[in-house]
Scaffold this active site. Structure first.
Site, PDB file in Angstrom:
ATOM      1  N   SER A 152       0.792  -1.223   0.000  1.00 58.68           N
ATOM      2  CA  SER A 152       0.000   0.000   0.000  1.00 58.68           C
ATOM      3  C   SER A 152       0.832   1.285   0.000  1.00 58.68           C
ATOM      4  CB  SER A 152      -0.953   0.027   1.197  1.00 58.68           C
ATOM      5  OG  SER A 152      -0.236   0.181   2.410  1.00 58.68           O
TER       6      SER A 152
ATOM      7  N   LYS B 297       0.319   4.767   6.642  1.00 61.62           N
ATOM      8  CA  LYS B 297      -0.110   5.559   5.488  1.00 61.62           C
ATOM      9  C   LYS B 297       0.532   6.940   5.586  1.00 61.62           C
ATOM     10  CE  LYS B 297      -3.175   2.256   4.607  1.00 61.62           C
ATOM     11  NZ  LYS B 297      -2.957   1.265   3.522  1.00 61.62           N
TER      12      LYS B 297
END
Length: 288
Positions: free
Chosen positions: A78, A127
């Site tokens: 990711s 993230k």
């Protein structure tokens, strides 16, 4: 952050404080049991070893890890290309005691129930912080026009990325290779440029006008410059105002990241720390 199995070494590095305390207690009891035998060399050696192990465990797991820094393992794609699968990084837990997260920070946080699908499952995600409290954020997906044909994501389908997928299908680009749009060319796998004239020929329309519209994130109406992403977003997201005490998190691998565009805003109290440096493998050593 744990879409794949985590190596034993990393599981040990992130062992529960309860287990650490129990181990320290065990060594302490053993140390006390050997007090009357300290005149014996073997007993003195074991006692000194217990003292050393107890000190190291207490320092590493009960002081440094909870309050200063901790190592984390990257199990998913990711955050590609910033973080690859198998990377290990150091997360700073001290800085947010003195300042708030900033846009662009790579953050580790306790995933909210909306992300894990469970109110009891504990997982850490990593993230990039994109939206700050009070920001208005929206996402426009990439768009490809070849002659009269238009390829773009419709509505708010979070898995659409129609423009990139159409290029993959027509040009035979492997699904594992990234496709990023620029005004004058498409960049494949971060290295290969494909020009509009080549796209027109591959679509069976030599000489046709080709328009490339990169996907973008807008903060308060202004496009965000994001040189770190793997692909521009291929999905749309309507404008959303981030409330006080919350942040909007997105993976650098935009079209392969279950992030805030899927599960929503992140509470500040869930933030564990800020990624500062990758240390393994050695070839990936560097600051974030």
């Amino acid at each position: 952050m744990n879409e794949q199995s985590i190596p034993l070494s990393d599981q040990l590095a992130n062992i529960s404080p309860t287990i650490v305390v129990a181990v320290i207690a065990g060594f302490t009891i053993l140390r006390l049991a050997l007090v009357k035998l300290l005149r014996e060399n073997w007993a003195r050696t074991i006692s000194e070893t217990c003292d050393t192990v107890t000190f190291v465990l207490a320092l590493a797991f009960l002081l440094i890890r909870p309050f200063v820094a901790q190592a984390f393992y990257i199990p998913s794609e990711s955050m590609v290309p910033t973080l690859e699968i198998g990377d290990r990084l150091i997360v700073d837990k001290m800085s947010f005691r003195f300042r708030d997260p900033q846009r662009g920070d790579v953050l580790v946080f306790a995933a909210p129930p909306e992300a894990t699908g469970s109110a009891t499952l504990e997982q850490d995600y990593i993230k990039r912080c994109i939206g700050l409290p009070g920001d208005k954020i929206e996402v426009h997906g990439a768009k490809l026009t070849v002659g009269a044909e238009v390829f773009e994501s419709q509505g708010v389908d979070t898995n659409a990325h129609a423009a990139q997928q159409e290029l993959r299908n027509r040009l035979g680009i492997d699904d594992k290779k990234s496709v990023r749009f620029f005004k004058d060319y498409v960049l494949v796998n971060r290295t290969e440029k494909i020009l509009p004239a080549d796209i027109a020929r591959q679509f069976g329309q030599p000489g046709a006008k080709v328009e490339l519209t990169p996907g973008e994130v807008l903060i308060n109406g202004k496009p965000l410059d994001e040189p770190y992403i793997n692909e521009d977003p291929g999905y749309n997201m309507s404008e959303f105002e981030i409330p006080s005490g919350h942040y909007f998190m997105m993976g650098d691998n935009r079209n392969h990241s279950a992030d805030s565009h899927v599960w929503g805003k992140l509470d500040k109290w869930r933030i564990v720390g800020r990624g500062i440096v990758t240390f393994w493998p050695v070839t990936r050593l560097g600051r974030l």
